[in-house]
Structures are given as structure tokens and as C-alpha cells.
Design a protein around this motif. Structure first.
Motif: not given
Length: 293
Positions: A89-90, A100-105, A108-110, A139-140
Motif C-alpha cells: 500500500y503506497v 478514501n477511507i473505505e478502501f483503506l478499511n 485493514k481487514t486483510m 490506521l493500519l
């Protein structure tokens, strides 16, 4: 023991994903310019050694779609979450971490290894970088964080070493002499589009698609016919320029880059056509290869 895996690169527009991809692969696979939304497709670059095969994947920048083409671009990025063995993740030193917090979330679950790369650190100082690292760690929390400068190759060797450590045991997925999953025609289109991104302003580069209609290769020469599609007659005039001077410049620069890329003489013919609203036409997008399946 042989290791192989898919290492997918994701992130928001204009953070340096394509520059990173090219540095990791050691070849110019992806268009890299200062303009956002340069990458439109998911592009694989394959790095082989006797003991490993790393299949890197560059993706379009994550954004909220405004038209159907951008929906396809987002689908390419989201598909990279589904099949990654390692996710890169760059971000960079100026980006808002919560963009774009939705994509970041979803990231986060990966459960696979995620390496967060803070790019362009040559544009920051130590204090600011420390603050950025803290924000991203919150955040991560499960991601490894590495500061890099893709442009200056800082941290690239460390990143490659870590990727090899994290790769799963596996046979190779592709032939060991294969560099990418894309055909030659794709790179012709991308090189022409790169010149358009470089030489035209405002909406022109984002309204353009390039389709290679003919690619005939002989021992010493490649003959190429390509069509530049635009959405409006006024854009066609801008692309061609006064007495064709603008199109001649793009054609000349593209030909030089294509000769370097293929290592052969290139005969290039280019035409400009109007295809109104192609960015919102599913039929046209399929024709131009925007299909994440």
C-alpha cells in the motif's frame, strides 16, 4: 525450495505507484508522469530468479468514480486485494492518511502481509516523517511500514529483500523468461498515451484512448497503425494541432520510445477519431480492454 507469489501495488492517485513498479521490475512497464490517474489498467511485471518468481501488479489509483471508465479502474484496484499474496500500500509524505477511507478499511481487514510504503521521503524531514508513521500505524496497525523514495531508489533493496522473505513456497506461475502478462499492442498504446499525457493539458489526456489496429513485426521492422480516440471534435483539433504539428510531435516521440522498447525500427501511422462518450459506454470500454474479470 522455490518461492512465488503475487505482490500487488495499491494506493491513491499520484503517490508514485508506477515509479515504484518500474524500479522493482527493472523495466519501464507502467506509465509514470506527474499527472494523477495515469495508470488505467492492472499491469503485471514479473521478476525471476532461479529460486523465486515475483509477480508485481500495478493498479490504478483509488478514487470515487465519476464515470464508467473510473468504475472499471476502481474494479482493477479492488481485484488486486482479492488475489494478492503480499500487498504493497503506497502513500506519500503529503497525502491525507484518511483519504478514501473505505478502501483503506478493506486493506485493514486483510490477513496477508501488508507493507505500507511512505514514498517521497526526500520531500520531508525526520520529525514530519515520524508523525506520518504514527498516523499510519494507528490506521493500519498490522502493516509493516517502510519509508522509501521510489524516484531515488532509496529503500528499494530493503523492500525487495523483505518481499522475498514473505513470499510463499510455490512453483512459478509464468514462464521464467516472461516479463509481463500484457501483449505488445498494449505497450504501444501506453507509450503513445504517455506522450499525450506529457504534451497536452487539462481534460485532453483523460478524454483519450489509444487502440492499435495493426501490429506487423518482421525481423528488423515493426509496422504499427494506431488510432487516438477522443470524445469531441474540438479535442480532435487540439490533438492534431495547426497543420498537424502537434500530432507529428507525439508520433515522433512515440516512435523513438517504441524503438527503444522493442529494439527495432518502427514505422508508425497514427489517426485521430471521435467516439463520443466512450468513457461511459460499457461496449466501448470492453473494446478498449477495461474488463477486470
Amino acid at each position: 525450495m522455490h518461492k512465488a507469489g503475487f505482490v500487488n501495488i495499491v494506493g491513491n492517485p499520484n503517490v508514485g505507484k508506477s515509479t515504484l513498479m518500474n524500479q522493482l521490475v527493472g523495466e519501464k512497464i507502467s506509465i509514470a508522469t506527474f499527472k494523477a490517474q495515469t495508470t488505467r489498467h492492472r499491469i503485471m511485471g514479473i521478476v525471476n530468479t532461479p529460486e523465486t518468481q515475483i509477480v508485481f501488479s500495478d493498479t490504478p489509483g483509488v478514487l470515487k468514480p465519476n464515470y464508467k471508465m473510473q468504475e472499471m479502474m476502481l474494479a482493477f484496484s479492488e481485484s488486486a486485494l482479492a488475489d494478492a499474496d503480499i500487498l504493497l500500500y503506497v502513500t506519500d509524505v503529503v497525502e491525507n492518511p484518511e483519504k478514501n477511507i473505505e478502501f483503506l478499511n478493506k486493506v485493514k481487514t486483510m490477513t496477508i502481509p501488508v507493507i505500507l510504503l511512505i514514498n517521497k521521503i526526500d520531500e520531508s524531514d525526520q520529525q514530519h516523517l515520524g508523525d506520518i508513521v504514527e498516523k499510519w500505524h494507528a490506521l493500519l496497525p498490522n502493516a509493516e511500514i517502510l519509508p522509501i523514495s521510489a524516484q531515488n531508489k532509496f529503500g528499494i533493496d530493503i523492500l525487495m529483500k523483505r518481499i522475498v522473505e514473505l513470499l510463499p513456497e510455490s512453483p512459478a506461475y509464468f514462464d521464467k523468461d516472461q516479463l509481463t502478462d500484457k501483449p505488445s499492442k498494449f505497450f504501444v498504446s501506453e507509450i503513445i498515451r504517455e506522450k499525450i499525457l506529457r504534451y497536452y493539458d487539462k481534460e485532453i489526456p483523460y478524454s483519450v484512448e489509444v487502440l492499435v489496429e495493426q501490429f506487423r513485426e518482421s525481423e528488423n521492422l515493426i509496422r504499427i497503425n494506431a488510432v487516438i480516440y477522443v470524445e469531441r471534435d474540438s479535442q480532435k483539433g487540439i490533438i492534431i494541432g495547426h497543420q498537424g504539428t502537434a500530432l507529428k510531435r507525439v508520433s515522433s516521440e512515440a516512435r523513438k520510445s517504441l524503438e527503444t522498447f522493442f529494439g527495432k525500427k518502427i514505422f508508425l501511422e497514427m489517426f485521430v477519431k471521435v467516439d463520443k462518450d466512450w468513457r461511459n459506454s460499457q461496449k466501448e470500454l470492453d473494446h478498449f480492454g477495461y474488463n477486470p474479470r
